[in-house]
Design an enzyme around this catalytic site. Structure first.
Site, short mmCIF file in Angstrom:
data_model
loop_
_atom_site.label_atom_id
_atom_site.label_comp_id
_atom_site.label_asym_id
_atom_site.label_seq_id
_atom_site.Cartn_x
_atom_site.Cartn_y
_atom_site.Cartn_z
N TYR A 1 4.85 7.86 3.16
CA TYR A 1 3.61 8.56 3.49
C TYR A 1 3.15 8.36 4.94
O TYR A 1 2.18 8.98 5.37
CB TYR A 1 2.46 8.05 2.61
CG TYR A 1 2.62 8.22 1.13
CD1 TYR A 1 3.10 9.40 0.58
CD2 TYR A 1 2.28 7.19 0.25
CE1 TYR A 1 3.23 9.55 -0.79
CE2 TYR A 1 2.40 7.33 -1.12
CZ TYR A 1 2.88 8.52 -1.64
OH TYR A 1 3.00 8.66 -2.99
N HIS B 1 -6.78 16.41 -12.18
CA HIS B 1 -6.58 15.31 -11.23
C HIS B 1 -6.17 15.94 -9.91
O HIS B 1 -5.22 16.71 -9.86
CB HIS B 1 -5.49 14.36 -11.72
CG HIS B 1 -5.13 13.28 -10.74
ND1 HIS B 1 -6.06 12.40 -10.24
CD2 HIS B 1 -3.95 12.96 -10.15
CE1 HIS B 1 -5.46 11.57 -9.39
NE2 HIS B 1 -4.19 11.89 -9.31
N GLU C 1 -9.52 7.83 -14.32
CA GLU C 1 -8.22 7.16 -14.33
C GLU C 1 -7.94 6.46 -13.00
O GLU C 1 -7.05 6.87 -12.25
CB GLU C 1 -7.10 8.17 -14.62
CG GLU C 1 -7.19 8.78 -16.01
CD GLU C 1 -6.18 9.91 -16.18
OE1 GLU C 1 -5.46 10.23 -15.22
OE2 GLU C 1 -6.12 10.47 -17.28
N ARG D 1 5.54 2.71 0.94
CA ARG D 1 4.45 3.61 1.32
C ARG D 1 4.48 3.99 2.81
O ARG D 1 4.27 5.17 3.14
CB ARG D 1 3.08 3.00 0.96
CG ARG D 1 2.85 2.84 -0.53
CD ARG D 1 1.44 2.36 -0.85
NE ARG D 1 0.48 3.44 -0.64
CZ ARG D 1 -0.36 3.51 0.38
NH1 ARG D 1 -0.37 2.56 1.31
NH2 ARG D 1 -1.20 4.52 0.49
N GLY E 1 -7.44 8.76 -8.32
CA GLY E 1 -7.26 9.08 -6.91
C GLY E 1 -8.41 8.69 -6.02
O GLY E 1 -8.63 9.31 -4.99
N CYS F 1 18.53 -1.71 6.53
CA CYS F 1 19.32 -0.99 7.54
C CYS F 1 18.99 0.49 7.41
O CYS F 1 19.77 1.28 6.86
CB CYS F 1 20.80 -1.26 7.33
SG CYS F 1 21.84 -0.58 8.64
N GLY G 1 -6.36 3.86 -10.41
CA GLY G 1 -5.19 3.00 -10.29
C GLY G 1 -5.31 2.22 -9.00
O GLY G 1 -5.57 1.01 -8.99
#
Length: 423
Positions: free
Chosen positions: A310, A189, A265, A306, A224, A339, A267
Site C-alpha cells: 500500500y 462496508h 466490524e 503493508r 474500516g 531480496c 479490525g
C-alpha cells in the site's frame, strides 16, 4: 523537519528485555491497549442495540480472539478457514458471521451449525437459496460509495468487487422470492476512512436499502475505521461518526416503525496500535555523498507487507542496545531483509525511497516498528526467501510478556512438500 516518532506502549527497557528473551524480529501486543479499544468500540453510539464483530482477518491469533470474546465481541469471518479458527478459539457458531468473497465449500455445514451467512453476490444468494429455502440470511450490498487512503483500501464503488451492486436490488428480491428466503440483515462496508460525512452518507444509503427489505431487523455498516499510525495522522473518533448514524436510525424508526439493531466490524481500530514489531539493525550502508544511508533490519515484507503493498507508513523508533543519552539524529532509508526491491519501509507513494529522521542507529541496535497489530502478522508475505514466520508475544495486564506464537521452523515451512526421487 519531520518529527521523530516515539514508542507507544513499550519502554526502552522492555524492548531490550523482550529482544533478549525472545530474539528479534518479534511481534509484541499489549492486552491493555487492546482492551481499551474494545471498550471504545462497544460504546459506539446506537439507537436500538449494538453488536461489535471483530474482523478477524486483521489478526487471527487465538490469544487475541479469546481476549475479544471475553469482552463480548463477536466474529466477522472472511473465509471458511477463519470460521474454523474462531470455533477453535472458543466462539460458538452462532457468534460468527461468514462474509466471504469465495463461496465457502463447507458453507452448508457451517450454516447448519449456526453460522450466519452473508451473501456477497447474486450467485452466493442463489446457492444459499437452493440449499436452504425459507431460511434467514444477510445480504451484502455495494452502496456505490467508497472510502480509503488508497484505491487498494477502498472497497466500495464501481471499482470494487465486494457485495451486490446496489442497482441489482430487484434481482436480489427475485431470488429472495424464488426461494422464500428471509432477509434478516443488510450489510455494507466501504473501506478505511474517517470522514463523518462519508459514514453518514453510507448509513443513509444502507437504510434506504434496508427499507426495501421489510423483514430486515439488523443493519451492519462494516468496519474500516481509520487509525492514525504516524504522528499528525488523525484516527476515526467513534463518537463523532457514530452520533449522526444513531440519529439516522432513530429517524428511520420514527418514519417506518422499525427499530433496527446496529452492527459494526472493527479490525484495525481494535488491534493496530496495540502491536509493535521489535527488530535489530543487521547492517548499515550508504550510497555516497549524493545518495542515501540505509538501515537494513532483520525483518521485512515477510512480516509486514503493508509498506510494499500500500505504500503504508509505520513509525520507526531507534532503541540503543546499550542505554545512552544525548544521541544525534540521522536521516535514513529503512529497508527489509528480503531480496526484493519493494521491501522498503520508508517510501513515497509510488515506491520511491524516502528518508526518515531517527535517533542514529548502528549495527546491533534495535528499531521498533509501531502500529503493526493489524494486517501485518496476518497479511504478511509469509516465507518469502524462506524466512520463517515471526513469533508473537502478548504483554498481559500484569506487564508480563508471554509467547503466543512460536517462531516457525524450517521443517514446518517444508512439511507439506512432496519430494520426487525421479521425474
Amino acid at each position: 523537519m519531520q518529527a521523530i516518532e516515539k514508542l507507544r506502549f513499550l519502554s526502552e527497557d522492555q524492548v531490550r528485555q523482550i529482544a533478549q528473551e525472545f530474539g528479534t524480529p518479534v511481534f509484541v501486543y499489549s492486552q491493555l491497549e487492546l482492551e481499551k479499544k474494545a471498550d471504545m468500540a462497544l460504546q459506539f453510539p446506537n439507537a436500538f442495540g449494538l453488536t461489535v464483530r471483530y474482523a478477524m482477518k486483521s489478526n487471527p491469533n487465538a490469544s487475541i480472539l479469546k481476549l475479544l470474546k471475553k469482552k463480548g465481541i463477536q466474529i466477522d469471518a472472511s473465509s471458511e478457514h477463519e470460521v474454523k479458527r474462531a470455533i477453535l478459539a472458543g466462539f460458538s457458531p452462532t457468534e460468527i458471521m461468514l462474509t466471504s468473497q469465495e463461496l465457502a465449500k463447507d458453507f452448508a455445514k457451517f450454516v447448519e451449525s449456526g453460522v450466519f451467512f452473508n451473501a456477497c453476490s447474486l450467485h452466493q444468494l442463489e446457492e444459499f437459496g437452493k440449499k436452504f429455502p425459507g431460511k434467514s440470511l444477510s445480504l451484502r450490498f455495494n452502496p456505490g460509495l467508497g472510502s480509503g487512503h488508497t484505491k487498494k483500501t477502498d472497497v466500495g464503488g464501481t471499482a470494487s468487487a465486494f457485495g451486490i451492486w446496489h442497482e441489482k436490488i430487484e434481482e436480489a428480491k427475485s431470488l429472495i422470492s424464488k426461494y422464500g428466503l428471509k432477509v434478516e440483515k443488510i450489510h455494507t462496508h466501504i473501506g478505511s476512512g474517517s470522514d463523518p460525512e462519508v459514514w453518514k452518507a453510507v448509513a443513509h444509503h444502507t437504510l434506504e436499502i434496508a427499507e426495501q427489505f421489510p423483514t430486515a431487523t439488523i443493519v451492519n455498516l462494516g468496519g474500516g475505521y481509520k487509525v492514525g499510525r504516524m504522528l499528525g495522522e488523525k484516527s476515526t473518533d467513534m463518537q463523532t461518526i457514530g452520533s449522526p448514524v444513531k440519529e439516522l436510525f432513530s429517524k428511520f424508526a420514527d418514519r417506518t416503525g422499525r427499530k433496527l439493531h446496529l452492527e459494526i466490524e472493527p479490525g484495525t481500530f481494535l488491534i493496530a496500535l496495540a502491536g509493535s514489531l521489535l527488530t535489530t539493525v543487521d547492517d548499515k550502508i550508504d550510497t555516497g555523498s549524493k545518495g542515501f544511508t540505509f538501515l537494513k533490519l532483520d525483518t521485512g515484507m515477510d512480516a509486514n507487507t503493508r509498506p510494499s503493498l500500500y505504500g503504508a507508513k509505520h513509525p520507526l523508533v531507534t532503541v540503543k542496545k546499550n542505554p545512552t543519552n544525548g544521541l544525534p539524529t540521522q536521516e535514513v532509508v529503512v529497508v527489509g531483509h528480503c531480496c526484493e526491491s519493494g521491501d522498503l519501509f520508508t517510501q513515497k507513494e509510488g515506491g520511491e525511497a524516502e528518508t526518515r529522521p531517527m535517533v542514529q542507529a548502528e549495527i546491533g541496535d534495535y528499531v521498533v516498528m509501531e502500529a503493526v497489530g493489524a494486517y501485518c502478522a496476518g497479511m504478511s508475505t509469509k516465507n518469502y526467501n524462506s524466512f520463517p514466520e515471526t513469533p508473537e508475544v502478548l504483554i498481559t495486564l500484569d506487564q508480563r510478556p508471554k509467547l503466543i506464537r512460536k517462531k516457525q521452523t524450517l521443517e514446518q515451512i517444508i512439511q507439506c512438500e512432496i519430494s520426487l526421487e525421479s521425474y
